[in-house]
Design a protein around this motif. Structure first.
Motif, PDB file in Angstrom:
ATOM      1  N   PHE A  24     -27.007  -5.653  26.056  1.00 42.14           N
ATOM      2  CA  PHE A  24     -27.193  -4.819  27.327  1.00 42.14           C
ATOM      3  C   PHE A  24     -26.364  -3.868  26.461  1.00 42.14           C
ATOM      4  O   PHE A  24     -26.938  -2.692  26.473  1.00 42.14           O
ATOM      5  CB  PHE A  24     -26.700  -4.948  27.978  1.00 42.14           C
ATOM      6  CG  PHE A  24     -27.148  -3.457  29.229  1.00 42.14           C
ATOM      7  CD1 PHE A  24     -28.322  -3.341  29.805  1.00 42.14           C
ATOM      8  CD2 PHE A  24     -25.804  -3.381  30.037  1.00 42.14           C
ATOM      9  CE1 PHE A  24     -28.580  -2.401  29.950  1.00 42.14           C
ATOM     10  CE2 PHE A  24     -26.544  -1.918  30.803  1.00 42.14           C
ATOM     11  CZ  PHE A  24     -27.407  -1.885  30.935  1.00 42.14           C
ATOM     12  N   TYR A  25     -25.551  -3.524  25.908  1.00 39.30           N
ATOM     13  CA  TYR A  25     -24.293  -2.768  25.459  1.00 39.30           C
ATOM     14  C   TYR A  25     -24.971  -2.399  23.613  1.00 39.30           C
ATOM     15  O   TYR A  25     -25.287  -1.335  23.381  1.00 39.30           O
ATOM     16  CB  TYR A  25     -22.769  -3.283  25.463  1.00 39.30           C
ATOM     17  CG  TYR A  25     -22.110  -3.495  26.334  1.00 39.30           C
ATOM     18  CD1 TYR A  25     -22.305  -2.675  27.010  1.00 39.30           C
ATOM     19  CD2 TYR A  25     -20.473  -4.462  26.191  1.00 39.30           C
ATOM     20  CE1 TYR A  25     -21.559  -3.207  28.458  1.00 39.30           C
ATOM     21  CE2 TYR A  25     -20.621  -4.529  27.383  1.00 39.30           C
ATOM     22  CZ  TYR A  25     -20.423  -3.951  28.442  1.00 39.30           C
ATOM     23  OH  TYR A  25     -19.990  -4.210  29.986  1.00 39.30           O
ATOM     24  N   MET A  26     -25.428  -3.569  23.086  1.00 43.04           N
ATOM     25  CA  MET A  26     -26.309  -3.197  22.213  1.00 43.04           C
ATOM     26  C   MET A  26     -27.885  -1.807  22.601  1.00 43.04           C
ATOM     27  O   MET A  26     -27.758  -0.869  21.818  1.00 43.04           O
ATOM     28  CB  MET A  26     -27.365  -4.155  21.234  1.00 43.04           C
ATOM     29  CG  MET A  26     -25.834  -4.716  20.444  1.00 43.04           C
ATOM     30  SD  MET A  26     -24.813  -4.245  19.186  1.00 43.04           S
ATOM     31  CE  MET A  26     -26.563  -3.957  17.893  1.00 43.04           C
ATOM     32  N   VAL A  27     -28.296  -2.515  23.213  1.00 43.01           N
ATOM     33  CA  VAL A  27     -29.518  -1.437  23.697  1.00 43.01           C
ATOM     34  C   VAL A  27     -29.048  -0.136  24.530  1.00 43.01           C
ATOM     35  O   VAL A  27     -29.090   0.526  23.695  1.00 43.01           O
ATOM     36  CB  VAL A  27     -29.996  -2.121  25.545  1.00 43.01           C
ATOM     37  CG1 VAL A  27     -31.554  -0.859  25.866  1.00 43.01           C
ATOM     38  CG2 VAL A  27     -31.018  -2.707  24.804  1.00 43.01           C
ATOM     39  N   LEU A  28     -27.293  -0.054  25.116  1.00 45.04           N
ATOM     40  CA  LEU A  28     -27.330   1.112  25.310  1.00 45.04           C
ATOM     41  C   LEU A  28     -26.454   1.580  24.081  1.00 45.04           C
ATOM     42  O   LEU A  28     -27.682   3.389  23.727  1.00 45.04           O
ATOM     43  CB  LEU A  28     -26.083   1.164  26.313  1.00 45.04           C
ATOM     44  CG  LEU A  28     -25.929   0.532  27.558  1.00 45.04           C
ATOM     45  CD1 LEU A  28     -25.363   0.522  28.851  1.00 45.04           C
ATOM     46  CD2 LEU A  28     -26.954   1.916  28.165  1.00 45.04           C
ATOM     47  N   ALA A  29     -26.444   1.000  23.196  1.00 44.87           N
ATOM     48  CA  ALA A  29     -26.071   2.095  21.865  1.00 44.87           C
ATOM     49  C   ALA A  29     -27.230   2.595  21.213  1.00 44.87           C
ATOM     50  O   ALA A  29     -26.500   3.200  20.657  1.00 44.87           O
ATOM     51  CB  ALA A  29     -25.174   1.133  21.225  1.00 44.87           C
TER      52      ALA A  29
ATOM     53  N   GLY B 258     -42.605   3.551  20.219  1.00 47.67           N
ATOM     54  CA  GLY B 258     -42.582   4.183  21.304  1.00 47.67           C
ATOM     55  C   GLY B 258     -42.339   3.500  22.422  1.00 47.67           C
ATOM     56  O   GLY B 258     -42.946   3.916  23.701  1.00 47.67           O
ATOM     57  N   LEU B 259     -43.285   2.109  22.310  1.00 46.18           N
ATOM     58  CA  LEU B 259     -43.294   0.269  23.236  1.00 46.18           C
ATOM     59  C   LEU B 259     -42.087   0.831  24.786  1.00 46.18           C
ATOM     60  O   LEU B 259     -42.184   0.374  25.566  1.00 46.18           O
ATOM     61  CB  LEU B 259     -43.967  -0.055  22.134  1.00 46.18           C
ATOM     62  CG  LEU B 259     -45.102  -0.641  22.178  1.00 46.18           C
ATOM     63  CD1 LEU B 259     -45.910  -1.658  21.643  1.00 46.18           C
ATOM     64  CD2 LEU B 259     -46.226  -0.271  23.422  1.00 46.18           C
ATOM     65  N   VAL B 260     -41.052   0.683  23.399  1.00 44.77           N
ATOM     66  CA  VAL B 260     -39.459   0.549  24.556  1.00 44.77           C
ATOM     67  C   VAL B 260     -38.919   1.573  23.816  1.00 44.77           C
ATOM     68  O   VAL B 260     -38.898   1.800  23.187  1.00 44.77           O
ATOM     69  CB  VAL B 260     -39.356  -0.738  24.275  1.00 44.77           C
ATOM     70  CG1 VAL B 260     -40.323  -2.046  24.349  1.00 44.77           C
ATOM     71  CG2 VAL B 260     -38.906  -1.017  22.620  1.00 44.77           C
ATOM     72  N   GLY B 261     -37.517   1.558  25.230  1.00 45.55           N
ATOM     73  CA  GLY B 261     -37.155   2.426  25.239  1.00 45.55           C
ATOM     74  C   GLY B 261     -35.535   1.890  25.700  1.00 45.55           C
ATOM     75  O   GLY B 261     -35.894   1.853  26.879  1.00 45.55           O
ATOM     76  N   ALA B 262     -34.477   2.445  25.097  1.00 42.50           N
ATOM     77  CA  ALA B 262     -32.937   2.360  25.120  1.00 42.50           C
ATOM     78  C   ALA B 262     -32.993   2.955  26.795  1.00 42.50           C
ATOM     79  O   ALA B 262     -32.313   2.053  28.332  1.00 42.50           O
ATOM     80  CB  ALA B 262     -31.847   2.332  24.913  1.00 42.50           C
ATOM     81  N   PHE B 263     -33.423   3.929  27.180  1.00 40.65           N
ATOM     82  CA  PHE B 263     -33.059   4.599  28.535  1.00 40.65           C
ATOM     83  C   PHE B 263     -34.071   4.308  29.365  1.00 40.65           C
ATOM     84  O   PHE B 263     -33.430   4.065  30.458  1.00 40.65           O
ATOM     85  CB  PHE B 263     -33.482   6.251  28.088  1.00 40.65           C
ATOM     86  CG  PHE B 263     -32.931   7.242  29.715  1.00 40.65           C
ATOM     87  CD1 PHE B 263     -31.922   6.972  29.745  1.00 40.65           C
ATOM     88  CD2 PHE B 263     -34.895   7.728  30.232  1.00 40.65           C
ATOM     89  CE1 PHE B 263     -31.382   8.152  31.291  1.00 40.65           C
ATOM     90  CE2 PHE B 263     -34.131   8.529  31.430  1.00 40.65           C
ATOM     91  CZ  PHE B 263     -33.147   9.037  32.049  1.00 40.65           C
TER      92      PHE B 263
END
Length: 274
Positions: free
Chosen positions: A108-113, A146-151
């Motif tokens: 999850f932190y990697m996604v936020l990064a 553009g299929l997935v996005g961290a936000f």
């Protein structure tokens, strides 16, 4: 005395807001009306607001002579596939918000990064990867990044974390599987955040410009925003035609926003973001 002062202050605020609103709307209104003008009338100085002889000639030219129908089709395909990606984001947010698994916090932190890295920085590596996969100048190459996005995942995770665990436990006791729980229980509960994400996804797909411009070498893969840029370069002096193209880009977003603005506010408040 105090009440009179408050009324005067309120009136002043209303007047200032009204003037500000009119000033902001004037260019937009001029754009809409100019799209129905003839080319010569759109270049008049001082400019006129209303067309003297309204015409649909500019819109007919866009779709019959300038491939805007192809651009519109490509844009709708991009938006539709982005909505499929919205489901993937919801699944990821649900997993981070409601399940325990090894490396959950790290992932999850990697996604936020990734939210801290400007998209322009990753464009070259993504382009090289897609080139190796043979997806350059394809519709799949345009929509895949553009299929997935961290936000989006972050917003879903924040919302899913507030869903009571007891609801899912009760469903599991009744024999419901995980897919049933997600689609029949979680998705209906998540309507506010889905409305927000749906509108943001539509806007992102509709306004998608830089990536299609980079990845597509053939005009048959251009989106509306790329086509509008091309139109501006090819018809520098035809302001009426340019305004017609700009209206096609802007008006649908304005309509969608006006219809669903209530859901946008509810979704942001519910997910704890103001």
């Amino acid at each position: 005395m105090k009440k009179d002062k408050m009324k005067i202050d309120k009136i002043i605020v209303i007047i200032l807001l009204t003037i500000g609103g009119i000033l902001m709307l004037t260019p937009f209104i001029w754009m809409i009306f100019s799209s129905f003008k003839h080319a010569n009338e759109a270049m008049l100085v001082p400019p006129t607001l209303f067309p003297k002889v309204p015409t649909l000639e500019n819109y007919i030219k866009l779709f019959k002579e300038l491939n805007f129908l192809v651009y519109l089709k490509n844009t709708l395909i991009v938006v539709a596939i982005f909505f499929i990606g919205l489901l993937f984001n919801a699944m990821a947010g649900y997993a981070f918000g409601k399940f325990k698994f090894p490396g959950k916090k790290f992932l999850f932190y990697m996604v936020l990064a990734t939210m801290m890295i400007p998209s322009q920085v990753t464009m070259i590596p993504v382009y090289l990867i897609l080139n190796k996969m043979g997806l350059i100048n394809t519709m799949l190459g345009i929509v895949l990044p553009g299929l997935v996005g961290a936000f989006n995942i972050f917003l879903f995770k924040q919302f899913m974390g507030g869903v009571p665990n007891e609801l899912m436990e009760a469903a599991r006791i009744d024999g419901a599987g995980e897919y049933y729980i997600f689609f029949k229980l979680i998705i209906p509960i998540s309507k506010p955040i889905l409305a927000v994400q749906g509108i943001l996804t539509f806007i992102a797909g509709w306004n998608n410009f830089l990536w299609p411009l980079i990845i597509a070498n053939d005009e048959k893969f251009y989106t509306l925003s790329v086509g509008l840029s091309l139109l501006k370069g090819q018809n520098v002096t035809n302001f009426a035609l340019q305004m017609a193209g700009a209206s096609i880009m802007v008006v649908p977003i304005m309509i969608i926003f006006c219809i669903f603005q209530k859901h946008i506010m509810e979704g942001f408040v519910t997910s704890g973001i103001k």
